[in-house]
Motif scaffolding. Structure first.
Motif, PDB file in Angstrom:
ATOM      1  N   SER A  57       0.830  -1.204   0.000  1.00 44.41           N
ATOM      2  CA  SER A  57       0.000   0.000   0.000  1.00 44.41           C
ATOM      3  C   SER A  57       0.861   1.249   0.000  1.00 44.41           C
ATOM      4  CB  SER A  57      -0.921   0.018   1.225  1.00 44.41           C
ATOM      5  OG  SER A  57      -1.842  -1.032   1.158  1.00 44.41           O
ATOM      6  N   VAL A  58       1.922   1.256   0.794  1.00 45.60           N
ATOM      7  CA  VAL A  58       2.834   2.406   0.815  1.00 45.60           C
ATOM      8  C   VAL A  58       3.485   2.579  -0.549  1.00 45.60           C
ATOM      9  CG1 VAL A  58       4.997   3.279   1.798  1.00 45.60           C
ATOM     10  CG2 VAL A  58       3.230   2.334   3.289  1.00 45.60           C
ATOM     11  N   ALA A  59       3.888   1.494  -1.190  1.00 50.78           N
ATOM     12  CA  ALA A  59       4.499   1.566  -2.516  1.00 50.78           C
ATOM     13  C   ALA A  59       3.525   2.166  -3.531  1.00 50.78           C
ATOM     14  CB  ALA A  59       4.959   0.183  -2.962  1.00 50.78           C
ATOM     15  N   GLU A  60       2.240   1.797  -3.449  1.00 45.67           N
ATOM     16  CA  GLU A  60       1.229   2.344  -4.359  1.00 45.67           C
ATOM     17  C   GLU A  60       1.035   3.843  -4.130  1.00 45.67           C
ATOM     18  OE1 GLU A  60      -2.308   0.037  -3.800  1.00 45.67           O
ATOM     19  OE2 GLU A  60      -1.378  -1.787  -4.548  1.00 45.67           O
ATOM     20  N   ILE A  61       1.046   4.263  -2.879  1.00 47.47           N
ATOM     21  CA  ILE A  61       0.883   5.682  -2.560  1.00 47.47           C
ATOM     22  C   ILE A  61       2.078   6.479  -3.062  1.00 47.47           C
ATOM     23  CG2 ILE A  61       0.798   7.334  -0.646  1.00 47.47           C
ATOM     24  CD1 ILE A  61      -0.845   5.147   0.862  1.00 47.47           C
ATOM     25  N   VAL A  62       3.273   5.967  -2.860  1.00 44.61           N
ATOM     26  CA  VAL A  62       4.484   6.643  -3.333  1.00 44.61           C
ATOM     27  C   VAL A  62       4.450   6.782  -4.847  1.00 44.61           C
ATOM     28  CG1 VAL A  62       6.993   6.394  -3.576  1.00 44.61           C
ATOM     29  CG2 VAL A  62       5.893   5.995  -1.365  1.00 44.61           C
ATOM     30  N   GLU A  63       4.046   5.745  -5.541  1.00 44.42           N
ATOM     31  CA  GLU A  63       3.966   5.800  -7.014  1.00 44.42           C
ATOM     32  C   GLU A  63       2.904   6.799  -7.465  1.00 44.42           C
ATOM     33  OE1 GLU A  63       4.756   4.784 -11.077  1.00 44.42           O
ATOM     34  OE2 GLU A  63       5.881   4.819  -9.221  1.00 44.42           O
ATOM     35  N   ALA A  64       1.756   6.831  -6.792  1.00 41.77           N
ATOM     36  CA  ALA A  64       0.702   7.785  -7.143  1.00 41.77           C
ATOM     37  C   ALA A  64       1.201   9.222  -6.955  1.00 41.77           C
ATOM     38  CB  ALA A  64      -0.550   7.542  -6.307  1.00 41.77           C
ATOM     39  N   CYS A  65       1.930   9.472  -5.879  1.00 46.72           N
ATOM     40  CA  CYS A  65       2.488  10.813  -5.649  1.00 46.72           C
ATOM     41  C   CYS A  65       3.493  11.182  -6.730  1.00 46.72           C
ATOM     42  CB  CYS A  65       3.147  10.882  -4.279  1.00 46.72           C
ATOM     43  SG  CYS A  65       1.986  10.827  -2.914  1.00 46.72           S
ATOM     44  N   ARG A  66       4.316  10.208  -7.111  1.00 47.23           N
ATOM     45  CA  ARG A  66       5.306  10.460  -8.169  1.00 47.23           C
ATOM     46  C   ARG A  66       4.618  10.800  -9.483  1.00 47.23           C
ATOM     47  NH1 ARG A  66       7.467   8.466 -12.437  1.00 47.23           N
ATOM     48  NH2 ARG A  66       6.295   6.543 -12.413  1.00 47.23           N
ATOM     49  N   LEU A  67       3.574  10.054  -9.841  1.00 46.80           N
ATOM     50  CA  LEU A  67       2.842  10.310 -11.077  1.00 46.80           C
ATOM     51  C   LEU A  67       2.129  11.657 -11.032  1.00 46.80           C
ATOM     52  CD1 LEU A  67       1.353   6.769 -11.749  1.00 46.80           C
ATOM     53  CD2 LEU A  67       3.205   7.904 -12.999  1.00 46.80           C
TER      54      LEU A  67
END
Length: 63
Positions: free
Chosen positions: A38-48
Motif C-alpha cells: 500500500s505504501v508503494a502504491e501511494i508513493v507511485e501515485a504521488c510520483r505520477l
C-alpha cells in the motif's frame, strides 16, 4: 511480554479488526506485506501526480 486474549471482530484474511481488553474501541491489524504494498502504491501515485503537475506527463493512466 505476555499473552492476552483479544476479541476478534472480523474473519477476513489480511486485514482484521480486533478489540484488546480493557480498551473500549477496536483496532485494525494489517499484515506487513499488505502495508508495504500500500505504501508503494501511494508513493507511485504521488510520483505520477508530481510528474503530471510539472508537465512531465500528458496522459491519464487507467486505474
Amino acid at each position: 511480554m505476555g499473552l492476552i486474549e483479544a476479541e476478534l471482530l472480523t474473519d477476513s484474511g489480511s486485514d482484521t479488526v480486533v478489540r484488546l481488553p480493557p480498551r473500549r474501541f477496536p483496532g485494525v491489524l494489517i499484515r506487513a506485506t499488505r502495508c508495504r504494498s500500500s505504501v508503494a502504491e501511494i508513493v507511485e501515485a504521488c510520483r505520477l501526480r508530481r510528474a503530471y503537475r510539472t508537465g512531465g506527463m500528458s496522459v491519464c493512466l487507467p486505474v
